[in-house]
Motif scaffolding. Structure first.
Motif, mmCIF file in Angstrom:
data_model
loop_
_atom_site.group_PDB
_atom_site.id
_atom_site.type_symbol
_atom_site.label_atom_id
_atom_site.label_comp_id
_atom_site.label_asym_id
_atom_site.label_seq_id
_atom_site.Cartn_x
_atom_site.Cartn_y
_atom_site.Cartn_z
ATOM 1 N N ARG A 16 0.827 -1.214 0.000
ATOM 2 C CA ARG A 16 0.000 0.000 0.000
ATOM 3 C C ARG A 16 0.865 1.271 0.000
ATOM 4 N N SER A 17 2.162 1.102 0.239
ATOM 5 C CA SER A 17 3.062 2.258 0.362
ATOM 6 C C SER A 17 3.129 3.066 -0.931
ATOM 7 N N ILE A 18 3.184 4.377 -0.799
ATOM 8 C CA ILE A 18 3.360 5.243 -1.972
ATOM 9 C C ILE A 18 4.672 4.877 -2.673
ATOM 10 N N TYR A 37 15.163 -0.351 3.356
ATOM 11 C CA TYR A 37 14.118 -0.662 4.330
ATOM 12 C C TYR A 37 14.584 -0.217 5.704
ATOM 13 N N GLN A 38 13.591 0.072 6.567
ATOM 14 C CA GLN A 38 13.900 0.647 7.878
ATOM 15 C C GLN A 38 14.507 -0.353 8.855
ATOM 16 N N ASN A 39 13.978 -1.572 8.869
ATOM 17 C CA ASN A 39 14.430 -2.565 9.847
ATOM 18 C C ASN A 39 14.114 -3.986 9.353
ATOM 19 N N ALA A 186 -4.622 12.304 0.019
ATOM 20 C CA ALA A 186 -4.674 11.315 1.101
ATOM 21 C C ALA A 186 -4.958 9.919 0.548
ATOM 22 N N ILE A 187 -4.143 8.969 0.981
ATOM 23 C CA ILE A 187 -4.252 7.575 0.534
ATOM 24 C C ILE A 187 -4.141 6.700 1.782
ATOM 25 N N LYS A 188 -4.924 5.629 1.850
ATOM 26 C CA LYS A 188 -4.870 4.783 3.046
ATOM 27 C C LYS A 188 -3.608 3.936 3.053
ATOM 28 N N THR A 189 -2.634 4.378 3.818
ATOM 29 C CA THR A 189 -1.378 3.634 4.002
ATOM 30 C C THR A 189 -1.154 3.487 5.505
ATOM 31 N N LEU A 190 -0.102 2.765 5.852
ATOM 32 C CA LEU A 190 0.254 2.598 7.265
ATOM 33 C C LEU A 190 0.474 3.958 7.936
#
Ligand SMILES: NC(=O)c1ccc[n+]([C@@H]2O[C@H](COP(=O)([O-])OP(=O)(O)OC[C@H]3O[C@@H](n4cnc5c(N)ncnc54)[C@H](O)[C@@H]3O)[C@@H](O)[C@H]2O)c1
Length: 249
Positions: A16-18, A37-39, A186-190
């Motif tokens: 779902r990420s932009i 990636y973050q982690n 606006a988009i439904k993401t985390l």
């Protein structure tokens, strides 16, 4: 449009990420994507859907040494790159509600650090790797200009991010590197689910589009693809709305 170009995409957490919309658009336009990636948790999620041959490199943008290390690793493994998509933001959920005057100092600084300063740090370490005609694209939101309910400290960080785009565009111009932001609808993401009452934000935003349908990550990704391409060599220091006209009405 992006044949032969290598683009670093920072900020894919899930499909779902932009940033995932950007990665898909880049691939469809002939480009090669490198992911950060973050982690480890996000790496695990990513490895389920990105192409197996993709290079994945860890990068937590709260740490300068980690950013430096990320770019050193990319340089060693792929050499020069043509562009960077920065699609990263964070604020503590407790700051994304209530009154702005209740914002804590630490919450304010955290939102600024992850959501705005990180672009400057990425530009600093990415500069050496970017070829002439390189392009950096970041993601912002209309809450930088208008007082959107509950967006609060993130709106302030986005204003800072947009100013950073302009100053970076000036200072990287001599290196032939362009810097722009997309102001996405606006988009439904985390990330959005951290904002209190985010369902109302999404509904209100959809209502204000010109055709009653929210913008998609694919539509945002396509504009990122354009900004990364040589079709956009005349565009720098700019904020381009990709919000289906929400900012108009
Ligand atoms: N979703 C929207 O409605 C919307 C609208 C306009 C702009 N944006 C912006 O788009 C960008 C991408 O967000 P998204 O909506 O796709 O949500 P997302 O949750 O899918 O992506 C946010 C990303 O930020 C990363 N991140 C957070 N802290 C980090 C850190 N310390 N180090 C490295 N990475 C870190 C997360 O791992 C995640 O991949 C953000 O800048 C967001 O503000 C989102």
């Amino acid at each position: 449009m992006l044949n032969g170009k290598k683009i670093l995409v920072m900020g894919v957490a899930n499909q779902r990420s932009i940033a995932w919309g950007c990665a898909q658009a880049i691939t469809q336009a002939g480009g090669e994507v490198i992911y950060t990636y973050q982690n480890d948790r996000i790496k695990h999620s990513l490895s389920k859907f990105v192409p197996e041959t993709s290079l994945l490199v860890e990068c937590d943008v709260s740490d300068d040494a980690a950013i430096e290390q990320t770019f050193a690793e990319i340089k060693a493994k792929v050499g020069q790159i043509d562009g960077i998509v920065h699609a990263i933001a964070y604020a503590n959920p407790e700051e994304l509600e209530g009154k702005v005057y209740e914002t804590s100092r630490s919450g304010y600084l955290l939102a600024q650090e992850i959501s705005a300063y990180s672009l400057i740090a990425v530009a600093k370490y990415g500069r050496d790797l970017l070829k002439p005609n390189g392009s950096i694209v970041t993601m912002t939101y209309f809450g930088s200009e208008r007082a959107v309910p509950n967006y609060n400290v993130m709106g302030i960080a986005k204003a800072s991010l947009e100013a950073s785009v302009r100053y970076l565009a000036r200072d990287l111009g001599a290196d032939q590197i362009r810097v722009n932001a997309i102001s996405a609808g606006a988009i439904k993401t985390l990330a959005v689910t951290g904002v209190k009452d985010f369902r109302s934000l999404l509904e209100e935003s959809e209502k204000r589009t010109v055709d009653g349908q929210s913008v998609t990550i694919e539509e945002v990704g396509n504009v990122a693809g354009f900004l990364l391409s040589d079709m956009a060599t005349g565009v720098t220091g700019d904020i381009i709305y990709v919000d289906k006209g929400v900012h108009l009405q």
